[in-house]
Design a protein around this motif. Sequence first.
Motif, PDB file in Angstrom:
ATOM      1  N   UNK A   1     -25.162  58.172  44.735  1.00  0.00           N
ATOM      2  CA  UNK A   1     -24.675  57.069  43.900  1.00  0.00           C
ATOM      3  C   UNK A   1     -25.665  56.804  42.775  1.00  0.00           C
ATOM      4  N   UNK A   2     -26.967  56.855  43.103  1.00  0.00           N
ATOM      5  CA  UNK A   2     -27.980  56.628  42.074  1.00  0.00           C
ATOM      6  C   UNK A   2     -27.933  57.693  40.991  1.00  0.00           C
ATOM      7  N   UNK A   3     -27.674  58.944  41.384  1.00  0.00           N
ATOM      8  CA  UNK A   3     -27.552  60.009  40.395  1.00  0.00           C
ATOM      9  C   UNK A   3     -26.363  59.764  39.481  1.00  0.00           C
ATOM     10  N   UNK A   4     -25.273  59.305  40.078  1.00  0.00           N
ATOM     11  CA  UNK A   4     -24.083  58.986  39.280  1.00  0.00           C
ATOM     12  C   UNK A   4     -24.443  57.944  38.233  1.00  0.00           C
ATOM     13  N   UNK A   5     -25.183  56.952  38.659  1.00  0.00           N
ATOM     14  CA  UNK A   5     -25.570  55.861  37.759  1.00  0.00           C
ATOM     15  C   UNK A   5     -26.374  56.414  36.584  1.00  0.00           C
ATOM     16  N   UNK A   6     -27.353  57.263  36.898  1.00  0.00           N
ATOM     17  CA  UNK A   6     -28.207  57.782  35.829  1.00  0.00           C
ATOM     18  C   UNK A   6     -27.426  58.726  34.917  1.00  0.00           C
ATOM     19  N   UNK A   7     -26.576  59.565  35.504  1.00  0.00           N
ATOM     20  CA  UNK A   7     -25.787  60.483  34.689  1.00  0.00           C
ATOM     21  C   UNK A   7     -24.769  59.755  33.828  1.00  0.00           C
ATOM     22  N   UNK A   8     -24.175  58.700  34.391  1.00  0.00           N
ATOM     23  CA  UNK A   8     -23.221  57.908  33.612  1.00  0.00           C
ATOM     24  C   UNK A   8     -23.906  57.274  32.418  1.00  0.00           C
ATOM     25  N   UNK A   9     -25.145  56.842  32.636  1.00  0.00           N
ATOM     26  CA  UNK A   9     -25.899  56.284  31.519  1.00  0.00           C
ATOM     27  C   UNK A   9     -26.028  57.310  30.416  1.00  0.00           C
ATOM     28  N   UNK A  10     -26.381  58.548  30.793  1.00  0.00           N
ATOM     29  CA  UNK A  10     -26.576  59.562  29.754  1.00  0.00           C
ATOM     30  C   UNK A  10     -25.267  59.904  29.048  1.00  0.00           C
ATOM     31  N   UNK A  11     -24.176  59.928  29.777  1.00  0.00           N
ATOM     32  CA  UNK A  11     -22.935  60.384  29.153  1.00  0.00           C
ATOM     33  C   UNK A  11     -22.235  59.266  28.387  1.00  0.00           C
ATOM     34  N   UNK A  12     -22.503  58.005  28.746  1.00  0.00           N
ATOM     35  CA  UNK A  12     -21.760  56.926  28.102  1.00  0.00           C
ATOM     36  C   UNK A  12     -22.585  55.985  27.220  1.00  0.00           C
ATOM     37  N   UNK A  13     -23.851  55.770  27.534  1.00  0.00           N
ATOM     38  CA  UNK A  13     -24.516  54.705  26.771  1.00  0.00           C
ATOM     39  C   UNK A  13     -25.973  54.965  26.410  1.00  0.00           C
ATOM     40  N   UNK A  14     -26.696  55.775  27.163  1.00  0.00           N
ATOM     41  CA  UNK A  14     -28.136  55.860  26.927  1.00  0.00           C
ATOM     42  C   UNK A  14     -28.466  56.857  25.828  1.00  0.00           C
ATOM     43  N   UNK A  15     -29.419  56.464  24.986  1.00  0.00           N
ATOM     44  CA  UNK A  15     -29.758  57.317  23.859  1.00  0.00           C
ATOM     45  C   UNK A  15     -31.063  56.813  23.274  1.00  0.00           C
ATOM     46  N   UNK A  16     -32.016  57.703  23.078  1.00  0.00           N
ATOM     47  CA  UNK A  16     -33.219  57.312  22.370  1.00  0.00           C
ATOM     48  C   UNK A  16     -32.926  57.498  20.889  1.00  0.00           C
ATOM     49  N   UNK A  17     -32.889  56.380  20.172  1.00  0.00           N
ATOM     50  CA  UNK A  17     -32.450  56.414  18.771  1.00  0.00           C
ATOM     51  C   UNK A  17     -33.655  56.619  17.861  1.00  0.00           C
ATOM     52  N   UNK A  18     -33.686  57.752  17.176  1.00  0.00           N
ATOM     53  CA  UNK A  18     -34.715  57.979  16.177  1.00  0.00           C
ATOM     54  C   UNK A  18     -34.075  57.771  14.804  1.00  0.00           C
ATOM     55  N   UNK A  19     -34.670  56.858  14.025  1.00  0.00           N
ATOM     56  CA  UNK A  19     -34.094  56.572  12.711  1.00  0.00           C
ATOM     57  C   UNK A  19     -34.373  57.695  11.737  1.00  0.00           C
ATOM     58  N   UNK A  20     -33.949  57.462  10.492  1.00  0.00           N
ATOM     59  CA  UNK A  20     -34.155  58.506   9.475  1.00  0.00           C
ATOM     60  C   UNK A  20     -35.632  58.770   9.238  1.00  0.00           C
ATOM     61  N   UNK A  21     -36.459  57.760   9.509  1.00  0.00           N
ATOM     62  CA  UNK A  21     -37.895  57.963   9.331  1.00  0.00           C
ATOM     63  C   UNK A  21     -38.534  58.571  10.565  1.00  0.00           C
ATOM     64  N   UNK A  22     -37.708  58.927  11.545  1.00  0.00           N
ATOM     65  CA  UNK A  22     -38.259  59.543  12.736  1.00  0.00           C
ATOM     66  C   UNK A  22     -38.827  58.546  13.711  1.00  0.00           C
ATOM     67  N   UNK A  23     -38.631  57.275  13.447  1.00  0.00           N
ATOM     68  CA  UNK A  23     -39.223  56.266  14.304  1.00  0.00           C
ATOM     69  C   UNK A  23     -38.280  55.917  15.443  1.00  0.00           C
TER      70      UNK A  23
END
Lengths: 976, 200
Positions: A730-752
Amino acid sequence: MTMGTYRQQPGASKPEVRKDGKRVAGKQVFPPPGSGGSEPTMRPRDLDFIPETVGGKEPKPAGDHIHDRDRTGTVVGKSIPLVDSNAKVTGQAWYGDDVRLPGELIGKILRSPYHYARIKSIDTSRVEALPGVIAVSTGKDAPNRFGVLPVTKDEHAMAVEKVRHVGDLVACVAAVDESTAIEALSLFDIEWEEIEPVFDPKKGLEDHDEPIHWRGKYHLSRTNVQKRVFQEFGDRSLVDSPFAASHGAWTMSGVHHGFTEPHAVVAHWDPNGRLQLYTPQQVPHYTHRALSTVLDVPMHQINVVRTFVGGGFGGKSDPFPHEMCAAILARKAGKPVRITFDREEVYWINRGRHPSHIEVKMTADTDGRISSFDIDALIDGGGFASFGHVTSYYNGVLATAPYELGSFHYTGARVWTNKPASGAMRGHGAVNTRCAVEVGLDEMAESMDVDPIDLRLANLLPPHSRTISGFRITSNGMREALERVREGSEWDTKFRQLPLGKGIGIGCGFFISGSGLPIHWDPKNFPHATVHIQVDMDGGVTVHTGAADIGQGSTTAVAQVVSEVLALPIEMIHVRSHESDTSPVDLGSYSSRVTFMNANAAIRAAIGIRDQLLKAAWEMLGYHPNVLVLNDRRIYYKHDPAVGVSYLQALHKAQADTGALIARGAYRSPPMGGVHKGAAAGLAPAYSFSAYVAEVDVDVETGQVSCTNVWAAHDCGKALNPMAVKGQIIGSCHMGLGQVLSEKMVYGRTGHLQNANLLEYKIPSVHEMPHVEAIIVESSDPEGPFGAKEAGEGPLLPILPAVVNAVYDAIGVRLRDLPLTPDIVYAGIQKHLRKLRLEEPEQMQPPRLEHGPLQPLLVARGDLHRERDRLRQRSEDTSAYVNGVLFGFDPDRPLSEQHEGWREAYEPLPEQLAELGFAGRAWLKKEQRQIQREEEEQRQLDIDESEKPKIAVEHKTPPKDRKSKRGKSQKIRREL
Amino acid sequence: MVGDEHVTMVPVPPGKRWAATVNSQSVEVLAPSNAVLLDVLRDKVGTLGVKRGCDLGTCGCCTVMIDGVPKLSCLTLAGQVEGANILTVEGLSDGAHLAPIQTCFSTHGGSQCGFCTPGFLVASQALLNNNPEPTRQEIACAIEGNLCRCTGYQQIIDAIEAAAVIHRGEAALPAAASSPHADPHPSGPGEPTMPPGHAR
């Protein structure tokens, strides 16, 4: 008399008395309770948890197992709480920041404000002058490099020459309190020289004036490529005339582990000059080694104490620079130093999943066989190597099962960029490619008009087979997993039949259960894992292991198997795993190795103790151990339970003359796999398999996707603790769902990095979590402890493709940018509408399936293979099976005698260079040593022709250090 | 930019007497007037069971009960709750006898790495105090402010449901693995049996 009434407490017997009625001194009995468990009588044998192969009632559909005889029905297979859970629910578990030593100082780290810059000078005089600052340190205090992999040591405690990403460590201070330490950080006077940074991994393949790292003669031209991989197996001629094909180019964002405990470390040099380092680490031994290297202190003068770990998932599996900083500061200050990260710093140290550009092409032939997988993976490694060397391989080789392939072609490259370093994260390297491959299969099934589950079932590798890349598969529960999720989800009544906006999708996966190669030593010389057991007079069993419990329950698993073998209540087993001083060397918790390797070692150690007990019982009872039974603190004659001794009686007999019983057990994986370059990557003593079906709701107006139901079947071999296995699924599902639906490390145009906090980095909350039906499949691995395999990482893989495929089923749009946030889905829907010239999203038609002529053929082959798999699983069919048999490969003949198309290659042929994928273009570049060699040859030619020895002499001078090497290569570049 | 110019930070205010009832014990510590409750509880009072996960009110690890209401201690100034009745995870159990919610978290797998567990326990205990029969949806709403990365919440909700049953008296408290060994002399020890020659 029933079996349950045998008394286990020696305290019940009368003490020896003298004639005058007084007790004989020194002959007191052990008083109850507390000796031999608190229940006074023996519990009956629990036949439901003793395998039918040894006279119990537990079914063994996969056949007998080598550990069946060691089962006592005590705890294995039962859902019991984690042995450390009471510490956790009372708030007494001590995590990194909970270690408070008297007189502690607070350490803080100065981090780089620049993406890429050279440090020209650091002046610390104003910092040192601040009242309350006790110690200051900069990179020059620790010039030695370290890294988790011995082949890619590229990290320093603090930046020595240049900083490589925003947040890179520059200096550190220790002060009497936190506010003074923070104030001190603003007093450093640093002269910087900015360098042009690189953020786009695609640009990492180009030559650069100042590569982020310099690898000397192994450096690839002047690019930022850290590692390139080429692998090709099988018969490539099968690709030429495909019956069906799929081609997809994916962009996957980087994701972070998101563990709740920020990194923290406490360092203290004790009065004997030994370093005591407290840190929440998955790999305390690697930290131990790195500390020794960086501090120039022998390893035996360092004690690494692993605190409770507040979540790891791979994010605490590197030796970290802040651990070195704390040790350096504590050495300078002569006092304990505690460094705790805030949440933002956690993102700067990162080690999350690589942002990836993945391209997958695949083909199938007229029989519905998968004739090729072509994978090209360009992964963004950030500023340091970390585990990246391995990740580069895993992105390809972990796609070679569970399907039988006609051919496999992989090009991969990992590049350095000026971003926080990527590293290992749950499902290491396999997750992104797996998603791309499984979605490709879905697409191919659609173009063949067949059910995607039937396509998979007709193309599975059987148990006890070899993959196309040479991995040895032992137990394999893939087929059962697929069949059970199909049944549980009522797939056949839903797939391609749901209304618009509702969808269902399938995904599969397989993962290594322990890495076959210990990173730091030759497996021929040293075992992977060692466990010590000690039993003293009180009967309590102390188990020493280095396995790092990061919440997955490795301590519980080790305690369970010892409890099972010795037939003792689990309360009598005490696992000591925190300190490197007392634990045998252990590689740590990664690659899903702990249950498989440590529990195997623990079983061996427990058998060592058991044999000593049985020998004592033999001497006391006169019956050979073969006819003695262990059950709940008692050893008795198999045919007459009344003839027996209690555990404590046998123990004290065994201890006569020798004292405490000691035993050790070790595990090493069997020799396996090929000898080619990269053969060890992905090699494991066993593999887990999983299949998931996910149901989603897609709001066609807004693009919002929500996952409502998941049926998750995972083959973990044997669930030692079903509750813990379900928790992992169940915990793996939670983490994978995060990656497929909402989680993202956002790097802006300046790379920040723009979302270095848990507010904008969207981890699914309780409301985003679907209902997960966790289904445990037990294929009983022949080498696993009691048949067990991993359950910690593999269950993450299938959730991503299952959701992506379900979204397609719901709206008929293929999306290949992860995560599937509403903006991505909305844009996909709008594009689809424009293409079909529709006005409203409600007018879209979800895809439908009419079974084509291939469908019955695949079903028939799947049925045929089911029987094949059953016989092989039970070892009733022991013939060799190698990937390719489905295509006419003869497993009994070597590769050289096969049809000429079958080959293996680890470097591209010159004629292939032009058609390699994006990451494959790294093969167009030459390594420095090759450039130098060619230059040398060219010069020799020049000398021969015109006799000018002067130049040759000039270039023969070997470069003295890194800097001069770069100087030289710059010269070379100019010459070019 | 770091190193360019030095701006002196606001000096830390001097310590000020702060008093409250923490886990039924009255405590009195010196804390700066701008101190955050989380820092006071961890660094001054010593209730290290209150965890620091993010400092921004996003993870819920630092949840404590203030006068019966679950609140985030990282977003609460200590001065705001002066004299209040504060309950942390350490106050849930009665000595070594665990509260039903604690036992159920343990037996239902509601705690894996355990770092978020104190926050979940306090939040769910607050729910059970007010609502003896919560639905799964109500439970979800009660713990929506808490992040758990290990369990996927499902087993946490199971645990809270099971604890609610015990709170209602419909089930007996299951014996936890580490429930303390039974006191063999509940009515006080009798005459101790000492070995001969032992000095009284």
